[in-house]
Design a protein around this motif. Sequence first.
Motif, PDB file in Angstrom:
ATOM      1  N   LYS A 203     -34.323   3.208 -24.793  1.00  0.00           N
ATOM      2  CA  LYS A 203     -35.782   3.503 -24.427  1.00  0.00           C
ATOM      3  C   LYS A 203     -35.640   3.774 -22.721  1.00  0.00           C
ATOM      4  N   HIS A 204     -35.116   3.130 -21.961  1.00  0.00           N
ATOM      5  CA  HIS A 204     -35.526   3.148 -20.709  1.00  0.00           C
ATOM      6  C   HIS A 204     -34.308   4.360 -19.807  1.00  0.00           C
ATOM      7  N   GLU A 205     -33.146   3.889 -20.274  1.00  0.00           N
ATOM      8  CA  GLU A 205     -32.214   5.073 -19.682  1.00  0.00           C
ATOM      9  C   GLU A 205     -31.167   5.374 -20.967  1.00  0.00           C
ATOM     10  N   PRO A 206     -31.775   6.544 -21.739  1.00  0.00           N
ATOM     11  CA  PRO A 206     -31.084   6.560 -22.849  1.00  0.00           C
ATOM     12  C   PRO A 206     -29.789   7.258 -22.604  1.00  0.00           C
ATOM     13  N   MET A 207     -29.532   8.276 -21.883  1.00  0.00           N
ATOM     14  CA  MET A 207     -28.137   8.658 -21.475  1.00  0.00           C
ATOM     15  C   MET A 207     -26.997   7.704 -21.123  1.00  0.00           C
ATOM     16  N   GLU A 208     -27.486   6.852 -20.206  1.00  0.00           N
ATOM     17  CA  GLU A 208     -26.817   5.634 -19.627  1.00  0.00           C
ATOM     18  C   GLU A 208     -26.379   4.833 -20.730  1.00  0.00           C
ATOM     19  N   GLU A 209     -27.334   4.566 -21.674  1.00  0.00           N
ATOM     20  CA  GLU A 209     -26.909   3.737 -22.632  1.00  0.00           C
ATOM     21  C   GLU A 209     -25.972   4.280 -23.655  1.00  0.00           C
ATOM     22  N   LEU A 210     -26.258   5.608 -23.963  1.00  0.00           N
ATOM     23  CA  LEU A 210     -25.230   6.339 -24.910  1.00  0.00           C
ATOM     24  C   LEU A 210     -23.959   6.205 -24.414  1.00  0.00           C
ATOM     25  N   GLU A 211     -23.872   6.683 -23.083  1.00  0.00           N
ATOM     26  CA  GLU A 211     -22.655   6.941 -22.682  1.00  0.00           C
ATOM     27  C   GLU A 211     -21.769   5.329 -22.659  1.00  0.00           C
ATOM     28  N   ARG A 212     -22.732   4.053 -22.247  1.00  0.00           N
ATOM     29  CA  ARG A 212     -21.988   2.835 -22.087  1.00  0.00           C
ATOM     30  C   ARG A 212     -21.441   2.534 -23.614  1.00  0.00           C
ATOM     31  N   VAL A 213     -22.143   2.982 -24.549  1.00  0.00           N
ATOM     32  CA  VAL A 213     -21.699   2.453 -25.775  1.00  0.00           C
ATOM     33  C   VAL A 213     -20.615   3.554 -26.277  1.00  0.00           C
ATOM     34  N   TYR A 214     -20.521   4.801 -26.009  1.00  0.00           N
ATOM     35  CA  TYR A 214     -19.450   5.709 -25.849  1.00  0.00           C
ATOM     36  C   TYR A 214     -18.004   4.891 -25.478  1.00  0.00           C
ATOM     37  N   VAL A 215     -18.266   4.624 -24.204  1.00  0.00           N
ATOM     38  CA  VAL A 215     -17.206   4.228 -23.292  1.00  0.00           C
ATOM     39  C   VAL A 215     -16.566   2.910 -23.959  1.00  0.00           C
ATOM     40  N   ALA A 216     -17.370   1.950 -24.198  1.00  0.00           N
ATOM     41  CA  ALA A 216     -16.972   0.735 -24.659  1.00  0.00           C
ATOM     42  C   ALA A 216     -16.375   0.860 -26.251  1.00  0.00           C
ATOM     43  N   SER A 217     -16.848   1.960 -26.884  1.00  0.00           N
ATOM     44  CA  SER A 217     -16.392   2.142 -28.230  1.00  0.00           C
ATOM     45  C   SER A 217     -14.897   2.670 -28.090  1.00  0.00           C
ATOM     46  N   TYR A 218     -14.656   3.644 -27.316  1.00  0.00           N
ATOM     47  CA  TYR A 218     -13.816   4.497 -27.130  1.00  0.00           C
ATOM     48  C   TYR A 218     -12.833   3.607 -26.698  1.00  0.00           C
ATOM     49  N   GLU A 219     -12.883   2.597 -25.658  1.00  0.00           N
ATOM     50  CA  GLU A 219     -11.895   1.826 -25.074  1.00  0.00           C
ATOM     51  C   GLU A 219     -11.479   0.896 -26.083  1.00  0.00           C
ATOM     52  N   ARG A 220     -12.170   0.402 -26.882  1.00  0.00           N
ATOM     53  CA  ARG A 220     -11.610  -0.404 -28.038  1.00  0.00           C
ATOM     54  C   ARG A 220     -10.731   0.153 -29.014  1.00  0.00           C
ATOM     55  N   SER A 221     -11.409   1.596 -29.426  1.00  0.00           N
ATOM     56  CA  SER A 221     -10.462   2.439 -30.344  1.00  0.00           C
ATOM     57  C   SER A 221      -9.327   2.568 -29.947  1.00  0.00           C
ATOM     58  N   ARG A 222      -8.760   2.346 -28.758  1.00  0.00           N
ATOM     59  CA  ARG A 222      -7.595   2.748 -28.180  1.00  0.00           C
ATOM     60  C   ARG A 222      -6.445   1.411 -28.255  1.00  0.00           C
ATOM     61  N   GLU A 223      -7.128   0.248 -28.417  1.00  0.00           N
ATOM     62  CA  GLU A 223      -6.635  -0.931 -28.612  1.00  0.00           C
ATOM     63  C   GLU A 223      -6.590  -1.480 -30.043  1.00  0.00           C
ATOM     64  N   ASP A 224      -7.770  -1.253 -30.699  1.00  0.00           N
ATOM     65  CA  ASP A 224      -7.896  -1.974 -32.095  1.00  0.00           C
ATOM     66  C   ASP A 224      -7.795  -0.701 -32.983  1.00  0.00           C
ATOM     67  N   LYS A 225      -6.820  -0.682 -33.873  1.00  0.00           N
ATOM     68  CA  LYS A 225      -6.498   0.515 -34.757  1.00  0.00           C
ATOM     69  C   LYS A 225      -7.572   0.468 -35.895  1.00  0.00           C
TER      70      LYS A 225
END
Length: 588
Positions: A203-225
Amino acid sequence: MSPQPFSILIMSDSTQQPISTQLTQLARDAFQEVFSGTELDLASIEVVQATSSEFGDYQCNSSLSLAKALKRPPRAIAEAVVGLLEADERVSGIEIAGPGFINFHLEDAWLARHVNAAAAAPHMGVPQIGEGERILMDYGSPNITKPLHIGHLRSHNIGSTLDRVLRFLGYAVTADNHLGDWGTQFGITLRGWLESGDEDRLKHEPMEELERVYVASYERSREDKDWLTECRETLVRLQSGDAECLRIWQRFVDLSIEELDRIYARIGVTYDLVRGESHYHEKLEPMVGKLIDAGLAQPSEGALVVFLEEEKLAPCMVRKSDGGFNYATTDLATLESRVAEFNPSKIIYVTDDRQKLHFQQVFAISRRLGHTVELIHVAFGLMRLPEATFSTREGNVIKLEALLDEAERRAGDVVRESSTDLDSAEQARIAAMVGVGAVKYADLSQNPQSLVTFTWEKALSLDGNSAPYLQYAHARICSVLRKFEERFPEADLTGVVPSLGEPTERDIAVHLARFPECLVSVAETYRPNLLADYLFELAGRYSRFYQNVPFLKAPEGVRESRLRLCQLVLSTLRTGLELLGIQAPDRI
Ligand code: ARG
């Protein structure tokens, strides 16, 4: 009814054609008359702006290129036509220079009437070369669900400037923001959101939150098949129309567009269409089918590719081995759909030059599919910021908003110093125009192809080639005109034609007359910096005029003439800045 051909349109008011067009016609007539009976390539005869004032105001070099066909030395050719040229009321004198260059000097009184009439003419005397033609423009086009960073500035900025200039020249422009709203990153973001999304932050920082979610998920996808597989599955669910995924995705899209609109309002960008890649989703499969049927796409290691050996380009993949489609597939489907819906004569894409190959491939394939629409890729270099550019900096990418904020803050310092008489709300309003203008101009004043190194010193400089410099020039002219009105409330400048007795006055008129030609060359070369250079030169000529001759203290008559010239400079400067998307306050 079909649109009127351009030649008929310009015939109807030939007095307001650009001077180079008028003199070209004059020269062609003269050559035809003198050399009647000879095979002459009339279309090759051209009169252009003189490259330097020592060659007069306009010049014609055609005697040299015609020498062979006319079997005469170029100087003799020039001498033969000179009489007819000199007899024209627009010309005060002709000189033949060097091997046979023809230099034109314009008649002052005629020049003065010409620039005076241009200011009152529709479109300021700028020829409507685009009448009856539609151009589709694709610029900005960011990938959504993350904040805009400074890398996004140039496409929006160069694209929207070309858009405005083309409209000013009479083209019907359809501007489409081709959002990256579909594709791999959405599987990653959606899966990440389902795992760890934070409603409150969204609600407060939509783009920052979506970017945070993306980066965390992306990084996890590189280690976790397994995670990577889940991300892919989520993407498949989205693309096959799963209601829950679509609902969340739509929410992300809506939030992103809201954010974009806020920044677009600040930088003055508007679109006719905002259609993301998702709009063409259902056209991808048929597109690939078409490529197969046309014998263009061939299987290669499980994928489908189009080989482009003839064009000497790398093969272009249109379907991955897992069945997914590529960026090129989307662009081909988009192109077809745009052609079918809008029938443009030209499509212009504005992106950085790392996408050069992509567009070469897409253009080549669309040619092979038989599309005849003219396709242009305006490719620009990166905008670089030296380390010390920012006082505060988060992470390693600089958000566009942070750049604009800092620009306004710094411009605020300048404005508060120079306009102590204005209240703080007015100062803030002006600071926004100066700050945002400075950032935009720092980009637009460079050849798009070059790398731009952005520095505050240059962007905000008050005596260099910068937006604030031009905005100050504009405000100074407004101030002169205000003072004139105060001192001489009875005076009426309408109908006053400036006299060009002073060299500085004539220099201004010669330059004003070149405004239409400048805009035409911006449209032909896709280089907004030609307009920036033009305005910088205009401001320079104005300041020499301002410093050298009295305005308000000049005798009656002369005074009105000079103030009328001020008005003409003002309207051209303002229109030019508007076309660059830069606001010009009346006082600073
Ligand atoms: N979304 C792309 C990017 O951010 C730019 C899209 C340009 N337009 C197009 N039709 N490919 O790099």
